[in-house]
Enzyme design. Sequence first.
Site, mmCIF file in Angstrom:
data_model
loop_
_atom_site.group_PDB
_atom_site.id
_atom_site.type_symbol
_atom_site.label_atom_id
_atom_site.label_comp_id
_atom_site.label_asym_id
_atom_site.label_seq_id
_atom_site.Cartn_x
_atom_site.Cartn_y
_atom_site.Cartn_z
ATOM 1 N N GLY A 238 0.749 -1.243 0.000
ATOM 2 C CA GLY A 238 0.000 0.000 0.000
ATOM 3 C C GLY A 238 0.780 1.295 0.000
ATOM 4 O O GLY A 238 0.196 2.368 -0.184
ATOM 5 N N CYS B 272 -12.971 3.148 -29.477
ATOM 6 C CA CYS B 272 -14.207 3.898 -29.694
ATOM 7 C C CYS B 272 -14.975 4.125 -28.398
ATOM 8 O O CYS B 272 -16.099 3.639 -28.238
ATOM 9 C CB CYS B 272 -15.068 3.127 -30.683
ATOM 10 N N ARG C 63 3.335 -1.436 -5.843
ATOM 11 C CA ARG C 63 3.528 -0.180 -6.573
ATOM 12 C C ARG C 63 4.856 0.498 -6.265
ATOM 13 O O ARG C 63 5.540 1.000 -7.164
ATOM 14 C CB ARG C 63 2.379 0.759 -6.204
#
Length: 418
Positions: free
Chosen positions: A239, A342, A276
């Site tokens: 975290g 798209c 991370r």
Amino acid sequence: MHHFQYKNNELYCESVSVTKIAEDVGTPFYLYSHATLKRHFEAFNGAFEGMNRLVCFSAKANTNLAILHLFASMGSGLDIVSGGELYRGLEAGFSPGKIVYSGVGKKIDEIDYAISSKILMFNVESLEELELINSRAKNLKLKAPIALRVNPDVDPKTHPYISTGLKKNKFGIESDAALEAYKAAMEMKNIQIIGIDCHIGSQITQVRPFEDALTKLKLLAGTLKELGIIIQYLDMGGGLGITYSDESPPHPVEYAKALVNSLKETSLALILEPGRVIVGNAGILVTQVLYRKSGKIKEFAIVDAAMNDLMRPTLYKAFHAIEPVKKTEKGTIIADVVGPICETGDFLALDRQIADVQRGDFLAVMSAGAYGFTMSSNYCSRPRAAEVMVYKDRFEVIRQRETYQDLNKGESIPSFLL
Ligand code: LLP
């Protein structure tokens, strides 16, 4: 990020020109710096020097085999959340005794696979899961080592989609119910209680929520001790946040200091599950400008990377800096950087000041090493991007760009349609 730097206005990854790789490999591609990966792992692991700890890299942030192999070779353990991550982790060379397995929805085949692989521990998230693990372990004539994942009900002060330790979140067992769950576990013959676990969220930029969670876990560990339940491991999850733009998260040393101080008087070994903070700023996504388009109220840079390559901007409104691979004198524009898909949600940046790019120019989407490739998809039948690792003055493709043939893999037209 020292290893992504400009030399004579050209972006380099370590000693290799990013343009050179782009011309060689084509775009889009993820690019990782070996030196940064290594430095980040060492900085994190080293922050807990002297402490009885095991750093288990969180596979979900980046499961490329080469990257997993690098961490395994540096002594890392692995935090997994699926049978697939277990498989890839073992293939990459992690020792099963350093693998911890979290997740609210472990399936029978995944549980069997993990028990028979002899992983370090299951982080169990419900009573029903606990019962199932016990019965599967009995079947396999083994004992399953477990920690209970406790939901400490602290606010990590991050994006709601990546908060996990609040009462309203699906994760873990509520603190008030944890004691009863431990007592139940004690009665289960094929369960071996070895730890206590939590994970409160991701991209956390303050030390305080971690301290609060740790205080709650320690309290519970103390109560367990009184009941004769002796645990060895305290798993604090992952975290710790990183800098994407102007965040100033605590350095791993500061984070470690807070945890170690609070754990001094215990004999618990600490497990950490960083993702991370290790890989986020060790990777970038390189894309090429396909077109420029000027609307009445908007300027667009249309690039060849899309939301299927990097989901974070559209899913979390996440900010990723976008830098030119070659700096010029041309100044800047305010533009939406969009992909070929798209959907209006297909953007990498909105109303962003970027270099005044032209068709064919390369752009670097920064801080893309975590939850970049792992969250990518084949939406719109777009082959997934290549991944490349730089080592000093060399680079190698560590995952080939997918081909059109890869897109059809496993599909068939049934006989009743032929
Ligand atoms: N341990 C557990 C049990 C987790 O659920 C997670 C992340 C980690 C460790 C690693 O957390 P980290 O150190 O990377 O913050 N896709 C989102 C992030 C989701 C994180 C999910 N769990 C994003 O792109 O921001």
